[in-house]
Scaffold this motif. Structure first.
Motif, mmCIF file in Angstrom:
data_model
loop_
_atom_site.group_PDB
_atom_site.id
_atom_site.type_symbol
_atom_site.label_atom_id
_atom_site.label_comp_id
_atom_site.label_asym_id
_atom_site.label_seq_id
_atom_site.Cartn_x
_atom_site.Cartn_y
_atom_site.Cartn_z
ATOM 1 N N ARG A 118 0.834 -1.210 0.000
ATOM 2 C CA ARG A 118 0.000 0.000 0.000
ATOM 3 C C ARG A 118 0.861 1.249 0.000
ATOM 4 O O ARG A 118 0.572 2.234 -0.685
ATOM 5 N N ALA A 119 1.958 1.209 0.777
ATOM 6 C CA ALA A 119 2.865 2.358 0.823
ATOM 7 C C ALA A 119 3.464 2.615 -0.555
ATOM 8 O O ALA A 119 3.520 3.749 -1.021
ATOM 9 N N LEU A 120 3.883 1.535 -1.217
ATOM 10 C CA LEU A 120 4.490 1.683 -2.549
ATOM 11 C C LEU A 120 3.485 2.247 -3.539
ATOM 12 O O LEU A 120 3.808 3.093 -4.365
ATOM 13 N N ARG A 121 2.250 1.747 -3.440
ATOM 14 C CA ARG A 121 1.218 2.203 -4.363
ATOM 15 C C ARG A 121 0.998 3.708 -4.174
ATOM 16 O O ARG A 121 0.896 4.466 -5.135
ATOM 17 N N ARG A 122 0.952 4.116 -2.910
ATOM 18 C CA ARG A 122 0.727 5.530 -2.634
ATOM 19 C C ARG A 122 1.871 6.365 -3.186
ATOM 20 O O ARG A 122 1.675 7.400 -3.803
ATOM 21 N N LEU A 123 3.090 5.826 -2.984
ATOM 22 C CA LEU A 123 4.285 6.516 -3.456
ATOM 23 C C LEU A 123 4.225 6.665 -4.968
ATOM 24 O O LEU A 123 4.476 7.731 -5.522
ATOM 25 N N ARG A 124 3.880 5.543 -5.634
ATOM 26 C CA ARG A 124 3.813 5.561 -7.091
ATOM 27 C C ARG A 124 2.707 6.493 -7.553
ATOM 28 O O ARG A 124 2.884 7.251 -8.490
ATOM 29 N N ARG B 78 1.341 11.608 -10.111
ATOM 30 C CA ARG B 78 0.649 12.880 -10.133
ATOM 31 C C ARG B 78 1.609 14.052 -10.321
ATOM 32 O O ARG B 78 1.289 15.003 -10.999
ATOM 33 N N THR B 79 2.786 13.941 -9.715
ATOM 34 C CA THR B 79 3.705 15.072 -9.818
ATOM 35 C C THR B 79 4.471 15.074 -11.138
ATOM 36 O O THR B 79 4.706 16.123 -11.705
ATOM 37 N N GLU B 80 4.831 13.869 -11.605
ATOM 38 C CA GLU B 80 5.570 13.827 -12.869
ATOM 39 C C GLU B 80 4.584 13.696 -14.012
ATOM 40 O O GLU B 80 3.668 12.883 -13.947
#
Ligand code: ATP
Ligand code: MG
Lengths: 257, 325
Positions: free
Chosen positions: B309-315, B320-322
């Motif tokens: 879940r953490a990785l998904r959020r990070l991705r 969104r930013t890139e």
């Protein structure tokens, strides 16, 4: 008379005091579509369980090409060419549709640890995948290859169960209520596919409550009731058979006969 | 490309890791690395749906066997380690005949009983197992020279590199097995053994295969530990250790390859860094019990799920930013 491919001889299964299958005998000819019908609780699924080696019979024999396969474990029966499906959608629910079909190719492409570690199984993996995809394609499931099996609608789950069996490359397929959960359109399509299987040389033994499908599809029908043989014959004979009519109407019908 | 970078970075970190650590921390690192393989091998068994309580005892079989081969037959230690692993696999094969007549809960209890019988044999027979005090002065790994590098395996840092290499190769092997058609068959056996059988899978043979491979790697873990510690005794391979392995697997989660490894690392850090730092080492079983209960209550899918879940959020945040390429 030609030698039957599958011969059920005096097959008996007792559950405690209940005779679920009671001295049942019939023969399935090579290349036939053979129907096994009977009211609810007649013992059809139990008969499949006995033929496929899921249960060991209390008595009687099952012969494939004249050779006794009675009481062999299910995987041994499968290796001899008799592959079954299950009445209740039994799938590898957590796996993808493609992975389900890949398990079906197990007999043809037996996985090996050493080949896998040495990277020597690339050819087998490719061939297994091709075969699995072919089986999926046959049942119109190729587009859903990456879907989780548990997420399929019911009719597709039934079809996937058959695709797994087909991927195993069987001589005889035992299909337990293949049309359950399918709408008339899907049923019609599935009937066409079964004729195609028959044309490809696969012998089919199927249990089904959908009488229209059974009558339209089968070369021969065995009707059982309370574990016993009630009647056997062509669809036309079975339709007119007084004992069959009696059995279906007498028990209050249940399913339309 | 990204993936290659990740593995390179990981390798660099793992190789540099002992440098900043104290001697006792380096020692912990040796055992942590061994335990990672232990719990990863346990996962291979759980792939088929069976949970054994004999895994740690089987690890002990590898330890005893390797030590005895080195002592009595003058086998070089690296070879005796492999023979120890093979012996553990062989013992598992023997045990599989009675054990795989059972499934689920009965298998669990049966495996526990089988393990206790083995531990009883170690205790009972002074010759060759050394009785209750076990084996001492086990042959150490001979030091060796690799041109510029000299490895003296009395030093934990050196031994860590040996263990790291062995564990890395073993994990890679386990990974290849899991991702191959063999692994798929293990999954099939687990999730729907009747359908697997209908497809011609000899379910019992495949369960046995998983058990034997897992046990071989467990035996290797035992051998790696024994030749470093210099001792092996029945207490070292008891129920308490088995509970630790189970806790790592459950807390980490067994749905992914890395789940149990995460669990092992997290709990080792909790135990060896936090508890030891607070001087509460005696509380280890209690801490494990507490963590296990909390994990079952609040993290039923394990740390692996948390990570995913953490990785998904990070991705998701990255996407969104890139701007998309
Ligand atoms: N494992 C079992 N233990 C005890 N009784 C059983 C078992 N399996 C089936 N039976 C009983 O045997 C009889 C035959 O069941 P079976 O499932 O073979 O019927 P069926 O013809 O397939 O029925 P349906 O059309 O409803 O699927 C039933 O009375 C059933 O309750
Ligand atoms: Mg039925």
């Amino acid at each position: 008379m030609s030698r039957a491919l599958l011969e059920i001889d005096g097959l008996t299964m007792r559950f405690g005091g209940l005779m679920a299958v009671d001295g049942l005998s019939f023969r399935v000819e090579h290349g036939a579509i053979h129907g096994l019908i009977g009211p609810n609780g007649a013992g059809k699924t139990t008969t499949f369980n006995l033929i496929s080696g899921f249960y060991r019979p209390t008595g009687g024999a099952v012969r494939l090409r004249g050779e006794a396969i009675t009481g062999l474990p299910m995987f041994e029966v499968a290796r001899r060419g008799v592959v079954r499906t299950f009445q209740h959608a039994t799938l590898f629910a957590e796996m993808t549709v493609l992975e389900n079909a890949l398990v079906g190719t197990h007999m043809r492409f037996r996985p090996s640890i050493f080949a896998a570690l040495a990277g020597l199984d690339a050819g087998d993996r490719r061939a297994a995948r091709a075969r699995a995809e072919e089986a999926l394609d046959f049942f119109g499931l190729l587009g859903l290859a990456q879907t989780r099996a548990a997420d399929l609608p019911h009719g597709h789950q039934r079809a996937l169960g058959m695709a797994v069996a087909l991927a195993a490359g069987p001589d005889v397929m035992l299909l337990d209520e293949p049309f359950t959960g399918m709408n008339p359109e899907e049923t019609r399509r599935m009937m066409g596919l079964m004729r195609k299987l028959q044309a490809a040389g696969v012998t089919l033994l199927l249990v089904e409550h959908d009488m229209q499908a059974i009558m339209g599809l089968c070369d021969r029908i065995t009707c059982m009731s309370f574990g016993r043989l009630l009647a056997e014959g062509s669809p036309a004979e079975i339709r007119r058979h007084p004992a069959v009519i009696e059995a279906y109407l007498g028990t209050g019908g249940g399913h339309a006969a | 490309m990204r993936r290659a970078l990740f593995w390179l970075a990981l390798a660099a970190v793992l190789i540099a890791l002992p440098q900043g650590l104290s001697l006792s921390q380096q020692e912990m690192l040796v055992f942590l690395t061994i335990n990672i393989l232990l719990v990863a091998s346990y996962r291979l068994l759980t792939l088929t749906g069976e949970w054994s309580l004999a895994h740690v005892v089987i690890m002990g079989v590898g330890a005893y066997a390797s030590a005895l081969y080195a002592a009595h037959f003058a086998v070089p230690v690296p070879v005796s380690m492999l023979l120890g692993a093979a012996t553990a696999a062989g013992v598992a094969l023997l045990l599989s005949y009675p054990l795989f007549r059972m499934k689920g809960f009965y298998f669990l209890i049966g495996s526990f009983a089988a393990g206790e019988i083995i531990r009883l044999l170690w205790r009972r027979f002074r010759e060759p197992f050394g009785g209750p005090r076990g084996l001492t002065r086990i042959e150490p790994m001979p030091s060796f020279d690799l041109g510029v590098w000299h490895f003296d395996f009395f030093l934990p840092a050196s031994y860590y590199y040996l263990v790291l290499a062995v564990v890395a190769v073993s994990l890679w092997t386990l990974w290849r097995i899991e991702k191959s058609p063999v692994g798929l068959t293990f999954h099939a056996v687990h999730w729907q053994d009747s359908l697997a059988q209908a497809a011609g899978v000899n379910v019992r043979a495949w369960r046995t295969l998983a058990f034997v491979i897992a046990s071989g790697f467990a035996g290797l873990c035992g051998a790696l530990g024994a030749h470093y510690l210099g001792t092996a005794n029945p207490q070292a391979f008891g129920v308490e250790q088995m509970v630790f392995v189970l806790t790592w697997a459950i807390v980490g989660g067994t749905a992914t390859f890395h789940g149990p490894i995460l669990g092992c690392i997290a709990l080792t850090v909790l135990n060896d860094v936090v508890l030891r730092g607070l001087g509460l080492e005696q509380a280890r079983p209690m801490a494990y019990g507490l963590v296990l209960i909390l994990a079952v209550l609040f993290l039923p899918k394990g740390l692996e799920d948390l990570l995913a879940r953490a990785l998904r959020r990070l991705r998701g945040a990255g996407a969104r930013t890139e701007p998309a390429p």
